[in-house]
Write an enzyme that holds these catalytic residues in place. Structure first.
Site, PDB file in Angstrom:
ATOM      1  N   CYS A 193      -4.985   8.522   9.681  1.00  0.00           N
ATOM      2  CA  CYS A 193      -5.214   7.920  10.998  1.00  0.00           C
ATOM      3  C   CYS A 193      -4.827   8.877  12.119  1.00  0.00           C
ATOM      4  O   CYS A 193      -3.911   9.684  11.985  1.00  0.00           O
ATOM      5  CB  CYS A 193      -4.387   6.641  11.148  1.00  0.00           C
ATOM      6  N   VAL A 211       3.725  18.305   8.216  1.00  0.00           N
ATOM      7  CA  VAL A 211       4.275  18.262   6.862  1.00  0.00           C
ATOM      8  C   VAL A 211       5.405  19.269   6.691  1.00  0.00           C
ATOM      9  O   VAL A 211       5.812  19.550   5.562  1.00  0.00           O
ATOM     10  CB  VAL A 211       3.169  18.536   5.815  1.00  0.00           C
ATOM     11  N   ILE A 257       8.405   6.395  16.894  1.00  0.00           N
ATOM     12  CA  ILE A 257       8.095   7.037  15.619  1.00  0.00           C
ATOM     13  C   ILE A 257       6.892   7.977  15.753  1.00  0.00           C
ATOM     14  O   ILE A 257       6.954   9.154  15.401  1.00  0.00           O
ATOM     15  CB  ILE A 257       7.822   5.980  14.531  1.00  0.00           C
ATOM     16  N   ASP A 297       4.666   0.219  12.011  1.00  0.00           N
ATOM     17  CA  ASP A 297       3.407  -0.325  11.503  1.00  0.00           C
ATOM     18  C   ASP A 297       3.180  -1.786  11.891  1.00  0.00           C
ATOM     19  O   ASP A 297       2.145  -2.354  11.553  1.00  0.00           O
ATOM     20  CB  ASP A 297       3.337  -0.179   9.980  1.00  0.00           C
ATOM     21  N   LYS A 306       0.830  -1.210   0.000  1.00  0.00           N
ATOM     22  CA  LYS A 306       0.000   0.000   0.000  1.00  0.00           C
ATOM     23  C   LYS A 306       0.865   1.261   0.000  1.00  0.00           C
ATOM     24  O   LYS A 306       0.682   2.173  -0.814  1.00  0.00           O
ATOM     25  CB  LYS A 306      -0.911   0.009   1.238  1.00  0.00           C
ATOM     26  N   ASN A 307       1.830   1.319   0.919  1.00  0.00           N
ATOM     27  CA  ASN A 307       2.633   2.531   1.055  1.00  0.00           C
ATOM     28  C   ASN A 307       3.515   2.775  -0.163  1.00  0.00           C
ATOM     29  O   ASN A 307       3.838   3.926  -0.475  1.00  0.00           O
ATOM     30  CB  ASN A 307       3.485   2.448   2.323  1.00  0.00           C
ATOM     31  N   ARG A 347      -8.539   0.246   4.626  1.00  0.00           N
ATOM     32  CA  ARG A 347      -7.561   1.157   4.031  1.00  0.00           C
ATOM     33  C   ARG A 347      -6.247   0.450   3.724  1.00  0.00           C
ATOM     34  O   ARG A 347      -5.490   0.891   2.862  1.00  0.00           O
ATOM     35  CB  ARG A 347      -7.280   2.340   4.971  1.00  0.00           C
ATOM     36  N   ARG A 407       2.207  14.176  13.044  1.00  0.00           N
ATOM     37  CA  ARG A 407       2.815  13.920  11.738  1.00  0.00           C
ATOM     38  C   ARG A 407       2.764  15.162  10.839  1.00  0.00           C
ATOM     39  O   ARG A 407       2.140  15.179   9.789  1.00  0.00           O
ATOM     40  CB  ARG A 407       2.120  12.742  11.044  1.00  0.00           C
TER      41      ARG A 407
END
Length: 423
Positions: A118, A125, A331, A309, A22-23, A401, A123
């Site tokens: 999520c 930018v 993280i 993850d 996915k990523n 997702r 997080r």
């Protein structure tokens, strides 16, 4: 709103196919914006996030067609109509920010809404924006949008050292630098397999990139990029997730297409816990060695360290391990929101800031639980597979997702699992 009903039972056995990452796919798709020629992605996962990125690209005027039941994405950006990524789409998924670099590089201007995703931490930018500034762009944040403008003549090569490792910012900078004038050097760059996969795709399109997979990436800008066909790398997070199924439940499962180099640090922890992982021609064969799993400590780190993850899924395994384990999340903040739900199932977990102490119990018990984010949702399903009785996991739109056909894949191994459609 759908739920997943899991009835705990016996061991799991068989083969399970692992999808494309996915990523990686979400990073590869915006690369189409860099060229007028077609870009085709094979081994694409069939997920709601991929559909969201498809809608975003289409809103910019790109053509995106899903073929072969969604496993092939045929894309073309020969006639874009907009350089504005609207809030209504971007708010659904954090990876939407990755259209910023390509739009800026090819058109010299971009407006991108601040993204969502999520609820596992801020997080921000800011590193994406600073990387663009290092390439000469002017950045203005107003009305919830990033307004980016390249200097006359386009982006220019520059040097940028990330103050901390950021996968998304590395990807955005790499995409933008391919069409910049001159040489760009990215230092303290992320080293994830998804970034290596992106670099390989861009190289097929004609980009000049060296150092992918290391902390220093050098990009020599070119005037234009062409088309390409590229196969999306195996999803190492889905791979690690399904490797944990026989670890938790017992049995022997082969994860088709899996490679140890994608999950090496994860495999080291499984080995210490008493889980056997064997590389075969088909993929990774996983089985519990003898008796109860042993507790191991885990600290999440950027690749090649233990993936954040896979932290929630690993916690599910540690809930029934022999002994006490400590999981440290370095993280993302707020990434222990699955802990209270596991406690509802009888787990003994104590969370203090970025540390969670887990004292293993003999057996979890089924309970109604609620998914709080993508990885938490699958950790609760894993826990339910080994628990006594029934576990009902609600709010599984998070799950959709990042995991395709979870019920089908686990059912094929012998799990008692089904989707309950929302009322």
């Amino acid at each position: 709103m759908d739920s997943i009903l899991v009835k705990g039972g016996g061991p799991l056995n068989g083969d399970i196919p692992i999808a494309g990452a996915k990523n990686a796919c979400l990073t590869l798709m915006p690369a189409t914006l860099l060229s007028e020629e077609p870009l085709t992605l094979t081994n694409a996962p069939r997920l709601s996030d991929i559909r969201t990125m498809t809608l975003l690209l289409q809103s910019l005027g790109a053509e995106v067609t899903a073929l072969q039941d969604g496993k092939v994405l045929a894309m073309s950006s020969h006639a874009l109509t907009s350089q504005r990524a609207e809030y209504d789409i971007v708010r659904k998924m954090r990876a939407s920010i990755l259209v910023l670099g390509p739009l800026l590089a090819r058109y010299g201007y971009a407006e991108v809404s601040l993204p969502g995703g999520c609820a596992i931490g801020a997080r921000p930018v800011d590193l994406h924006l600073k990387a663009m500034e290092a390439l000469g762009a002017e950045m203005d944040l107003r009305d919830g949008y990033v307004h980016a403008k390249a200097p006359a003549g386009g982006l220019r090569g520059g040097e940028f050292e990330f103050p901390f490792v950021s996968v998304g910012a590395t990807e955005n900078a790499l995409l933008a630098a391919t069409l910049a004038n001159g040489t760009t050097v990215l230092k303290n760059a992320a080293r994830e397999p998804e970034i290596v996969d992106l670099a390989h795709c861009l190289q097929k399109m004609g980009a000049q990139i060296e150092g992918e997979g290391t902390s220093t990436i050098t990009i020599q800008g070119v005037d234009r990029l062409g088309g390409a066909t590229h196969s999306v790398v195996t999803d190492r997070i889905e791979l690690g997730t399904y490797m944990l199924a026989p670890a938790i439940c017992g049995g022997e499962v082969t994860c088709l297409g899996g490679r140890i180099e994608l999950v090496e640090s994860f495999c080291e922890k499984l080995d210490a816990a008493g889980i056997s992982v064997e590389q075969t021609e088909k993929g990774l064969k996983v089985a519990r060695r003898n008796g109860r799993v042993k507790a191991v400590d885990v600290t999440t780190e950027p690749f090649p360290g233990f993936p954040t993850d896979l932290q929630a899924q690993m916690m599910a395994l540690m809930c029934t391990a022999e002994g006490t384990s400590v999981l440290e999340e370095k993280i993302f903040e707020n990434r222990f929101m699955h802990a209270p739900e596991l406690i509802r199932m009888g787990a003994r977990i104590d969370v203090h800031g970025g540390h969670a102490t887990v004292k293993g119990v003999e057996r979890l018990k089924g309970a109604p639980v609620m998914a709080t984010d993508l990885r938490a949702s699958v950790s609760l399903i894993l826990a339910g597979l080994a628990a006594e009785g029934e576990t009902l996991v609600s709010r599984v739109y998070h799950l959709d997702r990042g995991y395709e056909n979870v019920e089908e894949k686990l059912s094929a191994l012998g799990a008692n699992i089904e989707r309950v459609e929302g009322q």
